[in-house]
Scaffold this active site. Structure first.
Site, short mmCIF file in Angstrom:
data_model
loop_
_atom_site.label_atom_id
_atom_site.label_comp_id
_atom_site.label_asym_id
_atom_site.label_seq_id
_atom_site.Cartn_x
_atom_site.Cartn_y
_atom_site.Cartn_z
N HIS A 106 0.83 -1.20 0.00
CA HIS A 106 0.00 0.00 0.00
C HIS A 106 0.87 1.25 0.00
O HIS A 106 2.05 1.20 0.28
CB HIS A 106 -0.98 0.03 1.18
CG HIS A 106 -0.33 0.11 2.52
ND1 HIS A 106 -0.16 -0.98 3.33
CD2 HIS A 106 0.18 1.16 3.22
CE1 HIS A 106 0.43 -0.62 4.46
NE2 HIS A 106 0.66 0.68 4.42
N GLU A 146 -3.67 3.54 1.80
CA GLU A 146 -4.00 3.71 3.21
C GLU A 146 -4.21 5.20 3.45
O GLU A 146 -3.28 6.00 3.28
CB GLU A 146 -2.86 3.20 4.08
CG GLU A 146 -3.04 3.49 5.56
CD GLU A 146 -1.79 3.14 6.38
OE1 GLU A 146 -1.65 3.74 7.46
OE2 GLU A 146 -0.98 2.31 5.94
N GLU A 183 -2.61 10.64 -11.19
CA GLU A 183 -2.43 10.62 -12.64
C GLU A 183 -3.28 9.49 -13.22
O GLU A 183 -3.29 8.38 -12.70
CB GLU A 183 -0.96 10.38 -13.00
CG GLU A 183 -0.71 10.33 -14.49
CD GLU A 183 0.74 10.07 -14.84
OE1 GLU A 183 1.14 10.43 -15.96
OE2 GLU A 183 1.48 9.49 -14.01
#
Length: 145
Positions: free
Chosen positions: A5, A56, A122
């Site tokens: 993550h 997270e 993006e």
């Protein structure tokens, strides 16, 4: 090894969850308050953590804003139709800060959206057949690669 993550500190967890779940289409995978440390963790993503990399979101209680600095860049999400995706994001109230078009020094079609805390996301066009609609935006990139 596997990337698990990326953690982002957010000032308004509910607003951030609305952005990542309602606007970008991720799912809230788990959420837990830590009263002793005065923070909440919420994990969001497009699939279960067992086989997908997730985000997270960390909310430190009482902190409403962070200085993002100039070292952080962005996270990237691949999409099949970048133009339709940007239109959907706008319709859902999201902020597109760089319209779809070729990257500044290349041909990959990209766009940028901004989350409620100011982080850039993006979008990258994955399928070449969807890369250029009849009226393509030719706005210069606002973020260098």
């Amino acid at each position: 090894m596997r990337l698990l993550h990326t953690m982002l500190r957010v000032g308004d967890l509910e607003e951030s969850l609305r952005f990542y779940c309602d606007i970008l289409g991720m799912k809230l995978l788990r959420r837990k308050d830590y009263p002793g440390g005065q923070f909440t963790l919420a994990f969001v993503g497009y699939g279960d953590e067992i086989d997908h990399t997730v985000i997270e979101l960390t909310h430190n209680w009482g902190v409403e804003q962070y200085n993002l600095g100039d070292a952080y860049g962005h996270i990237a999400i691949g999409v099949d139709d970048i133009y339709a995706t940007c239109n959907t994001i706008k319709e859902r109230g999201g902020k597109v800060v760089r319209e779809p078009g070729p990257m500044k020094h290349g041909s990959t079609v990209i766009a940028f959206v901004e989350d409620p805390s100011g982080y850039k996301v993006e979008l990258i066009q994955l399928a070449a057949q969807n890369a250029a609609p009849a009226q393509q935006t030719t706005e210069p990139a606002t973020t260098a690669h």
